[in-house]
Design a protein around this motif. Structure first.
Motif, PDB file in Angstrom:
ATOM      1  N   ALA A  13       0.826  -1.202   0.000  1.00 14.38           N
ATOM      2  CA  ALA A  13       0.000   0.000   0.000  1.00 14.38           C
ATOM      3  C   ALA A  13       0.864   1.258   0.000  1.00 14.38           C
ATOM      4  O   ALA A  13       0.520   2.265  -0.624  1.00 14.38           O
ATOM      5  N   GLU A  14       1.995   1.236   0.682  1.00 15.55           N
ATOM      6  CA  GLU A  14       2.853   2.413   0.744  1.00 15.55           C
ATOM      7  C   GLU A  14       3.712   2.560  -0.514  1.00 15.55           C
ATOM      8  O   GLU A  14       3.970   3.685  -0.957  1.00 15.55           O
ATOM      9  N   GLU A  15       4.144   1.442  -1.079  1.00 19.63           N
ATOM     10  CA  GLU A  15       4.979   1.498  -2.281  1.00 19.63           C
ATOM     11  C   GLU A  15       4.155   1.662  -3.548  1.00 19.63           C
ATOM     12  O   GLU A  15       4.672   2.138  -4.576  1.00 19.63           O
ATOM     13  N   VAL A  45     -13.098  -8.767   0.833  1.00 23.19           N
ATOM     14  CA  VAL A  45     -13.159  -7.454   0.185  1.00 23.19           C
ATOM     15  C   VAL A  45     -11.905  -7.250  -0.654  1.00 23.19           C
ATOM     16  O   VAL A  45     -10.863  -7.859  -0.400  1.00 23.19           O
ATOM     17  N   GLU A  46     -12.010  -6.380  -1.659  1.00 23.01           N
ATOM     18  CA  GLU A  46     -10.858  -6.022  -2.460  1.00 23.01           C
ATOM     19  C   GLU A  46     -10.171  -4.823  -1.807  1.00 23.01           C
ATOM     20  O   GLU A  46     -10.787  -3.786  -1.563  1.00 23.01           O
ATOM     21  N   ARG A  54       0.781   0.310 -11.823  1.00 25.63           N
ATOM     22  CA  ARG A  54       0.765   0.669 -10.400  1.00 25.63           C
ATOM     23  C   ARG A  54      -0.345  -0.058  -9.673  1.00 25.63           C
ATOM     24  O   ARG A  54      -1.161  -0.744 -10.271  1.00 25.63           O
ATOM     25  N   VAL A  55      -0.342   0.147  -8.380  1.00 27.77           N
ATOM     26  CA  VAL A  55      -1.357  -0.435  -7.513  1.00 27.77           C
ATOM     27  C   VAL A  55      -2.007   0.715  -6.748  1.00 27.77           C
ATOM     28  O   VAL A  55      -1.316   1.590  -6.224  1.00 27.77           O
ATOM     29  N   ASP A  56      -3.334   0.730  -6.732  1.00 37.23           N
ATOM     30  CA  ASP A  56      -4.077   1.756  -5.987  1.00 37.23           C
ATOM     31  C   ASP A  56      -4.905   1.102  -4.897  1.00 37.23           C
ATOM     32  O   ASP A  56      -5.323  -0.053  -5.008  1.00 37.23           O
ATOM     33  N   LEU A  57      -5.140   1.864  -3.833  1.00 37.46           N
ATOM     34  CA  LEU A  57      -5.992   1.400  -2.751  1.00 37.46           C
ATOM     35  C   LEU A  57      -7.463   1.640  -3.072  1.00 37.46           C
ATOM     36  O   LEU A  57      -7.827   2.695  -3.603  1.00 37.46           O
ATOM     37  N   THR A  58      -8.284   0.679  -2.716  1.00 35.60           N
ATOM     38  CA  THR A  58      -9.731   0.899  -2.766  1.00 35.60           C
ATOM     39  C   THR A  58     -10.117   1.680  -1.504  1.00 35.60           C
ATOM     40  O   THR A  58      -9.301   1.907  -0.605  1.00 35.60           O
ATOM     41  N   GLU A  59     -11.386   2.076  -1.428  1.00 33.79           N
ATOM     42  CA  GLU A  59     -11.856   2.746  -0.216  1.00 33.79           C
ATOM     43  C   GLU A  59     -11.676   1.828   0.983  1.00 33.79           C
ATOM     44  O   GLU A  59     -11.254   2.257   2.063  1.00 33.79           O
ATOM     45  N   ALA A  60     -12.003   0.551   0.797  1.00 29.82           N
ATOM     46  CA  ALA A  60     -11.815  -0.419   1.885  1.00 29.82           C
ATOM     47  C   ALA A  60     -10.331  -0.550   2.223  1.00 29.82           C
ATOM     48  O   ALA A  60      -9.948  -0.673   3.395  1.00 29.82           O
ATOM     49  N   GLY A  61      -9.482  -0.512   1.187  1.00 34.04           N
ATOM     50  CA  GLY A  61      -8.046  -0.620   1.415  1.00 34.04           C
ATOM     51  C   GLY A  61      -7.495   0.547   2.208  1.00 34.04           C
ATOM     52  O   GLY A  61      -6.627   0.368   3.078  1.00 34.04           O
ATOM     53  N   GLU A  66      -5.184   2.299   7.459  1.00 34.99           N
ATOM     54  CA  GLU A  66      -5.128   3.126   8.671  1.00 34.99           C
ATOM     55  C   GLU A  66      -5.117   2.269   9.929  1.00 34.99           C
ATOM     56  O   GLU A  66      -4.323   2.491  10.841  1.00 34.99           O
ATOM     57  N   ARG A  67      -6.012   1.260   9.948  1.00 32.32           N
ATOM     58  CA  ARG A  67      -6.058   0.392  11.123  1.00 32.32           C
ATOM     59  C   ARG A  67      -4.837  -0.526  11.198  1.00 32.32           C
ATOM     60  O   ARG A  67      -4.351  -0.843  12.288  1.00 32.32           O
TER      61      ARG A  67
END
Length: 300
Positions: A13-15, A45-46, A54-61, A66-67
């Motif tokens: 997620a960070e890279e 969930v995705e 690249r790789v992007d975060l979904t809203e769930a991601g 954060e958690r």
């Protein structure tokens, strides 16, 4: 799911890239991709949207990231706390001191302990007679004691720290105050202030033995429980007192201290704790005290 999956996800997620995340984690990319897919499968969930570039975060991601950061931080803090506890850097301790140690040693000791063991919450009880300290150790009212070893019993572990010579505290206008040093025989006929016999003071027995060996009948006028009260009464002209030399750190107007040169009696000071106590922070504190006291001056 285990902590590795969380760390894998955070890295990706960070890279925003599986290849860079794999390099960061020092692992091959295929096992990393498989681990992230297993994590998503377990969650149902995705978490990531994958493209060729690249790789992007979904809203769930984003919510999960954060958690995940918070969880991993808590885990790291828990590990750090465990290591500090095991190393003796965390805890709470109450330390008791006899009167002479209260004035000559406690100021430097409290500063030194707060520097060496900032994660330990120390409290101090000064002006405790040695028998009271021994009992307080046994019932858990204090954890470490600076006391006279003669008051300790078989249930306590004691380490001898030093031997303190005796001095005589005198009113400044007393006839004996004109002398540079005194013998026990010089105290014949002098009103004396002593620590309380009722409270089983070690110094009470020491003073009476010194005078008896010199053939002097003790003329006791006042018995007190605290060293500060004893010196205050001397300052008030109510009598003289035989005390350990470190008490001379307690300077009051109207009081002078003279060495007691005959007999050359000393009283021992020791650090003690219960034999069934072996917490790392307690043992570290005892070792710090043992190393500090031999270098501490007997007088300021």
């Amino acid at each position: 799911m285990d902590l590795r999956h969380l760390r894998y996800f955070v890295a990706v997620a960070e890279e925003r890239h599986f290849g860079r995340a794999a390099e960061r984690l020092r692992m091959a990319q295929p096992p990393l991709s498989q681990a992230i897919r297993r994590l998503e499968g377990e969650l149902g969930v995705e978490l990531l949207r994958r493209t060729t570039r690249r790789v992007d975060l979904t809203e769930a991601g984003r919510a999960y990231l954060e958690r995940a950061h918070a969880i991993l931080a808590e885990v790291d803090e828990a590990a750090d706390l465990a290591r500090r506890v095991a190393a003796g850097g965390v805890g709470r301790l109450a330390i008791g001191c006899v009167g002479s140690a209260t004035y000559s040693l406690l100021p430097a000791l409290s500063r030194h302990l707060s520097t060496e063991l900032p994660g330990v919450d120390f409290s101090f009880r000064g002006e405790m007679l040695a028998p009271d300290q021994a009992e307080a150790l046994r019932v858990g009212a204090i954890d470490v004691a600076l006391l006279r070893p003669s008051a300790a019993g078989p249930s306590l572990v004691t380490h001898l720290l030093r031997h303190d010579p005796l001095v005589v505290a005198l009113p400044a206008d007393h006839v004996l105050a004109r002398r540079r040093r005194l013998r026990a025989a010089d105290l014949a006929g002098t009103d004396l202030i002593v620590h309380s016999a009722d409270r089983r003071s070690t110094m009470y027995d020491v003073v009476l033995r010194v005078l008896r060996d010199a053939g002097v009948e003790a003329r006791i006028r006042h018995e007190v429980g605290e060293t500060s009260t004893l010196v205050t009464l001397v300052a008030g002209g109510l009598g003289a007192a035989v005390v350990p030399e470190p008490v001379s750190a307690l300077t009051l107007p109207g009081v002078v201290y003279r060495p007691l040169v005959q007999p050359t009696t000393t009283v021992a000071l020791a650090v003690a704790h219960r034999a069934d106590r072996a917490e790392p922070h307690l043992l570290r504190t005892v070792e710090i005290i043992r190393h500090l006291v031999p270098t501490a001056p007997a007088t300021p």
